[in-house]
Write an enzyme that holds these catalytic residues in place. Structure first.
Site, short mmCIF file in Angstrom:
data_model
loop_
_atom_site.label_atom_id
_atom_site.label_comp_id
_atom_site.label_asym_id
_atom_site.label_seq_id
_atom_site.Cartn_x
_atom_site.Cartn_y
_atom_site.Cartn_z
N ASP A 266 38.20 35.10 33.42
CA ASP A 266 38.81 36.50 33.31
C ASP A 266 37.77 37.26 32.92
O ASP A 266 36.57 36.94 32.29
CB ASP A 266 40.04 36.44 32.54
CG ASP A 266 40.97 37.77 32.87
OD1 ASP A 266 40.40 38.70 33.72
OD2 ASP A 266 42.14 37.54 32.64
C1 BGC Z 1 43.14 40.43 34.03
C2 BGC Z 1 43.21 39.83 35.25
C3 BGC Z 1 42.37 40.85 36.13
C4 BGC Z 1 40.90 41.49 35.58
C5 BGC Z 1 40.10 42.18 36.52
C6 BGC Z 1 41.83 41.25 33.33
O1 BGC Z 1 42.05 41.95 32.31
O2 BGC Z 1 43.60 39.88 33.00
O3 BGC Z 1 44.38 39.30 35.70
O4 BGC Z 1 42.13 40.42 37.30
O5 BGC Z 1 41.35 41.96 34.25
O6 BGC Z 1 40.47 43.50 36.45
#
Ligand code: BGC
Length: 755
Positions: A266
């Site tokens: 993530d």
């Molecule tokens: C989230 C993800 C997301 C990523 C990119 C993170 O904060 O948990 O689900 O895809 O950001 O924006």
């Protein structure tokens, strides 16, 4: 760079990088190098290219090439490939309008794999179609989300598929198949035990192994086996003392499902390259751009054995495989150009709009319909009052709201979101519609409508008195159903309670006292409390977040152009304590603690801890075990017609079961036939009363009957043996239960999976 800074850079701005990576080997591979040949099998192309890369380039391929991109090694002809959030459709950055589809929980409520696969394909086309190849082509969508709704309060439940691992896994697999069919890589998330927002970036989660295997890992296993999912995203959280992206235990569990794809972190979840690669993650997401110094250092760490060379090699291979699958090396081929042109044509096309409207119609769950109150004959309705805060509320970024106010990862830029108010005005004309928000989630004090400018806002009780039909549009908005932004302990996080937002319960009661002909339509990502007002109204529809055509779909349903056919992807409890994780008597179960057993604040890096004391007793499994009567059971939903399900034939050894499904009413309708298994206590382990194993959707004309057959496999009966630390099939006979909700399973047969 600090994770927080990375997060801001990747998530908030969605940047791509245009800085080229300096070639470390002079000259490009020849034009006829096998890896450039789009007709060769992907593995052969990966093998060939691996042999041509420098160690630094291999390292380079283990990191994103920008905040929201990967690829970008000009020497080998690899362009930069754009990544877009998220599970509800491509969140374009910078903003470009796309079709606003309903959110993922609505897909789950359709229980229709073919329809959801079509949605996946449409999301893939919109992803590609939003960016021409000459720009930075988009080939990855950050979804589907497949965490489980362990609690109805989880703030990202609207991005997921509900409480059941099989429904979640099948829906996620369908989305993946759809995306992959147009060469858009999914990034299924968040692997694993990332089922809440509270403290998600500092939280160390643990749970019984059985719960991990039978529930939380299962959707990923299903998507790996049934869709061959190309990429998965590790959660921000830790599991058993290791960050997900650093955890060999967790990442190797994913590999054990036959998963051959990329494991992204993530954004900011890749805290340490050595640990992440040794732990089996393959790609650091959201970087500041190419970093030759980092690549040199990393290549050296691999040569020195500090990073396991096999892990490093495997990571690069997996990332390359994903790039080949996306067609990243084939953008100049005629086939790809034709596919790209088709995607660009389908962006915001009438077909996609029609699909969004169909999903909104087929996901709406009719929970109450006393005296067949719905549908209403349009010609008999003189005036309709649209009352409540969601009558005229946008849930996308169409009004210029920032993504933080519209769900964050799940936020959408669109140019079309038809609110219920706008839809009823379009359909009936302004003279037959009254508007009375009662109060507003936003724009408090505004005297007229936003989606229908100049439409005056009335007093709700007065509007109810003047109308012969009231549609109360209530529920929640993305101030409660949303990803929590930021690092560490960010409060508020998950929903604080089951309550509707604001004074809606009182408003519904007042309106219903003035006019009993009230349909409540709830916009929500998960169950909310209906207890204070459900007896005062004849009809309740749950529409979830129904997307850009949602208002029109609501009017279709109210006037009977379509029959609601959604089924609950949740058990709808009465009180929060009905859910086991909220009645364990300890906050370690939900949401977790910031202190250790002695009450001392936990030190970095795991400043919060949580243990899933509810084990496998999640959703209906828990309601059954603790004898809690839900308001509505999992899988439940009414229709404007009626159905009968009767046994047809059963073969307990072949595990083949057929039922006859008949439309016994006067209207066409869709029935969702659900097949559960029930296992006897085995090795002293208690089993759930029932567990969903399969489901099928059938559309029937009045009087029509169809045979629906379920072919189960022994593995549908397996359980995780705590003693053996392995899967086992019960040795005693099991049962198969078929019906139309977890509480209505009239067909019961024996099953002998151990034979
Ligand atoms: C989230 C993800 C997301 C990523 C990119 C993170 O904060 O948990 O689900 O895809 O950001 O924006």
């Amino acid at each position: 760079m600090l994770p927080g800074a990375l997060l801001a850079q990747g998530m908030a701005t969605g940047t791509v990088s245009r800085v080229a990576h300096p070639a470390t080997i002079a000259g490009a591979p020849p034009a006829d190098a096998p890896y450039r040949d789009a007709t060769l099998p992907i593995e052969a192309r990966v093998d060939d290219l691996m042999a041509r890369l420098t160690d630094e380039e291999k390292a380079r391929l283990r990191h994103a090439s920008g905040g929201m991109s990967s690829g970008l090694i000009p020497r080998i002809g690899l362009p930069e490939i754009r990544t877009l959030d998220g599970p509800n459709g491509p969140r374009t950055e910078p903003a470009r309008p796309v079709t606003y589809f309903p959110t993922a929980i609505a897909y789950a409520a359709t229980w229709d794999e073919a329809l959801v696969e079509a949605v996946g394909r449409a999301l893939g086309r919109e992803t590609r179609g939003a960016y021409a190849v000459a720009d930075v082509p988009a080939r990855m969508l950050l979804g589907p989300g497949a965490n489980l709704a362990r609690s109805p309060l989880g703030a990202r439940n609207f991005e997921y598929f509900g409480e059941d691992p099989v429904l979640t896994g099948k829906m996620a697999a369908a989305i993946c198949r759809g995306l992959q069919s147009v060469k858009v890589s999914p990034c299924m998330k968040h692997w694993v035990l990332n089922d809440q927002e509270w403290a998600r970036t500092i939280l160390d989660v643990d749970c019984p192994e059985r719960a991990l295997r039978e529930l939380y890992a299962r959707p990923f296993e299903i998507a790996a086996k049934e869709a061959g999912v190309w990429a998965v995203m590790g959660g921000y959280n830790a599991v058993r003392g290791h960050w997900c992206s650093h955890s060999a235990e967790i990442n190797d569990l994913l590999r054990s499902f036959g998963f051959d794809g990329a494991i992204y972190s993530d954004w900011g979840g890749w805290r340490d390259t050595v640990k992440a690669l040794n732990g089996g993650a393959t790609l650091e997401s959201g970087t500041a751009g190419p970093d030759p110094a980092r690549d040199r250092r990393e290549a050296e760490q691999v040569r020195a054995g500090l990073i396991d060379p096999e892990r490093a090699h495997d990571a690069t291979r997996r990332n390359l495989r994903n790039l080949f699958r996306m067609g990243a090396f084939d953008l100049a081929t005629e086939a790809d150009k034709a596919e790209q042109a088709a995607c660009e044509r389908s962006l915001r096309s009438p077909e996609h709009r029609a699909l969004a409207r169909r999903v909104a119609r087929e996901s709406a769950v009719l929970l109450k319909n006393d005296g067949a109150f719905l549908p209403r004959a349009e010609k008999d309705v003189r005036k309709v009052a649209l009352i409540g805060p969601n009558a005229d509320q946008y849930h996308s970024m169409i009004d210029g709201s920032p993504l933080e106010r519209r769900g964050a990862s799940g936020a959408i830029h669109t140019d079309r979101e038809v609110t219920p108010l706008a839809a009823f005005v379009e359909r009936l004309g302004r003279d037959r519609v009254l508007f009375a928000p009662g109060f507003r989630f936003e724009n408090e004090g505004r005297k007229d409508a936003i989606s229908v400018p100049g439409m005056p806002a009335m007093d709700p009780v007065e509007a109810a008195r003047q109308a012969d039909l009231v549609i109360f549009c209530g529920g929640l908005d993305h101030s409660l159903d949303r990803e929590v932004q930021g690092w560490g302990l960010v409060l508020p996080a998950d929903r604080p309670s089951l309550a509707l937002k604001g004074p809606q319960a009182e408003l519904i009661r007042r309106v219903a006292a003035a006019n009993p002909n009230v349909v409540v339509a709830l916009t929500t990502g998960a169950p909310v409390s209906v207890e204070e007002w459900i007896d005062a109204i004849p009809a309740l529809l749950v529409t979830w977040y129904p997307g850009g055509e949602g208002g029109l779909a609501l009017a279709d349903l109210v006037f009977g152009d379509a029959s609601p056919s959604g089924r609950l992807p949740y058990t709808w409890g009465r009180r929060l304590e009905d859910w086991p994780c909220h009645s364990m008597g300890e906050s370690l179960a939900w949401p977790g603690l910031l202190t250790d057993a002695k009450g001392e604040r936990l030190p970095k890096p795991f400043q919060a801890r949580q243990y899933y004391h509810d084990g496998i007793w999640v959703g209906y499994r828990g309601f059954d075990r603790y004898g809690r009567q839900p308001r509505w059971p999992f899988g439940f939903g009414l229709s404007y017609t009626t159905f009968a399900i009767a046994p047809a034939h059963a073969d307990p050894d072949a595990l083949r079961y057929a039922v006859k499904v008949r439309n016994t009413g006067a209207r066409p309708g869709r029935q969702v036939v659900q097949c559960y298994v029930s296992k006897p206590e085995s090795e002293g382990q208690e089993m759930p009363a029932k567990e969903l194993a399969a489901f099928k959707s059938v559309t029937l004309a009045p009087g029509e009957e169809r045979l629906v057959t379920f072919d189960l496999r022994p593995n549908d009966f397996r359980y995780w043996s705590e003693a053996a630390g392995a899967w086992r099939i019960p040795q005693a006979p099991c049962a198969v239960l078929i019906g139309d909700s977890a509480a209505n399973l009239p067909v019961r047969h024996e099953a002998r999976p151990h034979k």
